[in-house]
Design a protein around this motif. Sequence first.
Motif, mmCIF file in Angstrom:
data_model
loop_
_atom_site.group_PDB
_atom_site.id
_atom_site.type_symbol
_atom_site.label_atom_id
_atom_site.label_comp_id
_atom_site.label_asym_id
_atom_site.label_seq_id
_atom_site.Cartn_x
_atom_site.Cartn_y
_atom_site.Cartn_z
ATOM 1 N N HIS A 184 0.767 -1.297 -0.201
ATOM 2 C CA HIS A 184 -0.012 -0.333 -0.024
ATOM 3 C C HIS A 184 0.818 1.477 0.098
ATOM 4 O O HIS A 184 0.922 2.161 -0.817
ATOM 5 C CB HIS A 184 -1.058 -0.451 1.513
ATOM 6 N N LYS A 225 1.075 4.373 -2.806
ATOM 7 C CA LYS A 225 1.274 5.882 -2.094
ATOM 8 C C LYS A 225 2.120 6.651 -2.128
ATOM 9 O O LYS A 225 2.480 7.978 -2.936
ATOM 10 C CB LYS A 225 0.978 5.862 -0.686
ATOM 11 N N CYS A 259 1.493 7.852 -5.801
ATOM 12 C CA CYS A 259 0.571 8.575 -6.196
ATOM 13 C C CYS A 259 0.783 10.080 -5.740
ATOM 14 O O CYS A 259 1.130 10.803 -6.801
ATOM 15 C CB CYS A 259 -0.392 8.402 -5.013
ATOM 16 N N SER A 275 -6.301 5.266 -7.709
ATOM 17 C CA SER A 275 -6.119 5.900 -6.918
ATOM 18 C C SER A 275 -6.731 7.603 -7.329
ATOM 19 O O SER A 275 -7.303 8.066 -7.328
ATOM 20 C CB SER A 275 -4.436 6.068 -5.845
ATOM 21 N N GLU A 284 -9.296 10.261 -7.004
ATOM 22 C CA GLU A 284 -9.225 11.560 -6.326
ATOM 23 C C GLU A 284 -9.661 12.721 -6.956
ATOM 24 O O GLU A 284 -10.452 13.816 -6.029
ATOM 25 C CB GLU A 284 -7.614 11.009 -5.306
ATOM 26 N N ASN A 294 -11.376 3.474 -3.260
ATOM 27 C CA ASN A 294 -9.945 3.729 -3.775
ATOM 28 C C ASN A 294 -9.759 4.562 -2.379
ATOM 29 O O ASN A 294 -10.321 5.151 -2.267
ATOM 30 C CB ASN A 294 -9.438 3.546 -4.624
ATOM 31 N N GLY A 345 -7.468 7.877 -1.403
ATOM 32 C CA GLY A 345 -7.329 8.839 -1.835
ATOM 33 C C GLY A 345 -6.009 9.464 -1.405
ATOM 34 O O GLY A 345 -5.962 9.683 -0.220
ATOM 35 N N THR A 360 -10.723 7.626 2.129
ATOM 36 C CA THR A 360 -11.119 6.830 1.093
ATOM 37 C C THR A 360 -12.045 7.143 0.339
ATOM 38 O O THR A 360 -13.094 8.198 0.947
ATOM 39 C CB THR A 360 -11.704 4.928 2.648
#
Length: 919
Positions: free
Chosen positions: A555, A559, A562, A771, A775, A857, A859, A865
């Motif tokens: 995860h 991140k 992103c 993601s 967002e 998903n 953000g 979430t």
Amino acid sequence: MASLSRALRGVVTTRLRQSPALGRGLRPLASRAGPTSEKSVPYQRTLKEAQDPSAVAQGPTRPLPSTASVVVIGGGSLGCQTLYHLAKLGVSGAVLLERERLTSGTTWHTAGLLWQLRPSDVEVELLAHTRRVVSRDLEEETGLHTGWIQNGGLFIASSRQRLDEYKRLMSLGKVYGIESHVLSPGETKALYPLMNVEDLYGTLYVPHDGTMDPAGTCTSLARAATARGAQVIENCPVTGIHVRTDDFGVRRVAAVETEHGSIRTPCVVNCAGVWAGAVGRMAGVKVPLVAMRHAYVVTERIEGIQNMPNVRDHDASVYLRLQGDALSVGGYESNPIFWEEVSDKFAFSLFDLDWDVFTPHIEGAINRVPVLEKTGIKSTVCGPESFTPDHKPLMGEAPELRGFFLGCGFNSAGMMLGGGCGQQLAYWIVHGRPEKDMHSYDIRRFHHSLTDHSRWIRERSHEAYAKNYSIVFPHDEPLAGRNMRTDPLHEELLARGCVFQERHGWERPGWFSAQGPAPVLPYDYHGAYGQRAHGDYAYGRLLGQDHTFGFPPHHDMIKKECLACRGAAAVFDMSYFGKFFLVGPDAREAADWLFSADVSRPPGSTVYTCMLNHRGGTESDLTVSRLAPGPQASPLAPAFEGDGYYLAVGGATAQHNWSHISTVLQDRRFRCRLIDSSEDLGLVSVQGPASRAILQEVLEADLSDDAFPFSTHKLVRAAGHLVRAIRLSFVGELGWELHAPRPSCLPVYQALMAAGAKHGLVNAGYRAIDSLSIEKGYRHCYADLRADDSPLEAGLAFTCKLKSSIPFLGREALEKQQAKGLRRRLVGFTVDEKVPMFGLEAIWRNGQVVGHVRRANFGFAINKTLAYGYIRDPSGGLVSLDFVKSGDYALERMGVTYAAQAHLKSPFDPDNKRVKGIY
């Protein structure tokens, strides 16, 4: 009479007596053995019993008509359901042809189970329709009993993750009013006293599940269809499909040939089950399915089993179907036997049961219901079933032949899905598309290069069969049939730690691991058929970490991708996108009709648009770039006169887009060419605040706002290579896409990485795209946008040229919807608690269920979430903006509700400054 325990001991003894080589399981991958002597199936009657011994010699049960509006081939569940629903839609002159008697192929021996809850909203709706038809409609229409028995269903959870999966189903069931209850082991024991519950975490009980009888159901369907004017003709094998080519060069169905004459018809429906491939070959249509043996055994009487619910013990890969005062025991094994040479003489026949293959089901059944250890076996049922590469049916019009529809490959679920799928198939035939979104069943979901690739079909069908009872995790990936289509950057990205996903045959970047390369190895058939299982290896290990309903260990890697995109820049390999050219004398007229937005802008412009169907539903979203005509062809543009457009579509929807556009061009008789350059061009995108600085070092072009505005494209040089640069964003940042000839992709990518090193450029995959895009509130086709969702409902009215006078496909439906007001609307939600959501969560408003989540998903920029779903007013009223704003919302995840905030605009950069380069 043998007991289950004796059968199990017999298998063990036989194995001990085998040679060492055989003991290691070295058996042929498939069996060529044909059907054996007939065995009894656990029904009071079959349609074979009513057969006149001289019927076959006498020929068809009624004279063949010379013409028919529709000819359905195959008299099993799907054939009968399709004929019935065609008749209900008012189709006159529909004919069903069955080579033997109704149900004689695979339907007659099916278990006939119906479970209402599945991890798919569309499947839940299809199952609900089947249940209405067999439990109510048919008996009311015909007075005949379908054999429907409502004894309930019980799903067994032997792990916490399995129970979580069931809780997800329970939450989705609330949206559709399906009663279900999560039971503790003690409550399960009270409901089913004969069950061993010592190893259970819990169960899911669905009281209104049940079973149906194949003969009773198909007899009732045929009676109801013929009462409305349809014809059922048995003992009439089909021997050929006549095809004509019209004056536009399009192949169309012309007639069906049988042993007893021909029937002229413009429409054929292939509902031939295991034999569907042979029927397809008659017409030059590829039908990607395989035949396998599928078995169950029927026990002797069991005291105390009466009225018990049917049981699905997924972790043991076994089901227990109530059969009066006995049980049918079956399941899905890892080493099913393929039926290589499908016999066209097979009718009301079965195979000998291979006890070596079936043994795991016995072990699982005895563990779950211990009394079975001393219970006798009354009969064995081992018959053929058809299975597909993704364990979903094959439906819709074949892309190779107009008027040829598929309704086959139901993976032993033809009775259960038959009513809903028969209804949609009939609607498809009559109206040109189904009433519901059926993209996951549409034959066009497979790329044409895969539908006759025997190794891919075999591997994927085997894996789908073996994993049928596996937990459905949101980020699972197939291991079979991989590396079929790889893009120019595949090896480079693999070396950089790319963990690939598979879509439409393509290997596309999922995310990037810091642990080094993770190649996908050749399929090992789960160690079956003497194959050596791979054991622990990098890709399998990383994929296993995704087998969770929580946040996976990587995860934080996603991140980083992103946040790098939001803070600096990320490069995305999107080469798997479909890339088409639409050119020719009528290209502008075709584009005006096909695309909801006004794309008749000057060359150099790029427009985001939708393609709709006649009901105003969204077939696709895509970008359309206007081209200038030219006499010289290149990989970046064909030579053409008149008008031309370059289309970029999501790779997972590419075949569907191609087929949809081709069908419209044919039906409207537009004089233009549709050219597929998907394999010839790659696509690399750089997105983020630093994208302009990076690209300015690589591109020989001025990238300022004045020189290169948003939604425009140019041919430019990148590291010496000619590419098409398009200023667009799919993540809500400043950025450009570079569409390059395949040989140019790697040097262009390497130049970008070199230039981006000092700016913090990182590789990112589609997990990051998912993601970042949610967002920003961007829509995803097949999630937020489906064929039964209109752009008005989805918040995409800006893509529709309704203020112009230009006609386009779906316009009339949108205008009617606009005038009447919206009865549902796509709404975005944020949840403050850091809980993972994936879709199918129930949406609550003011204490009432108003819909379910389509896509969710996490953000990372807003650290929340996010979820999107369509909501309705439970009272049936309009869903206005005030209705949305005035509610108190919660999202239910696995039975637990979480407070949520509704948003009509993206919570991230709602003023769209970042895509304009304003930071």
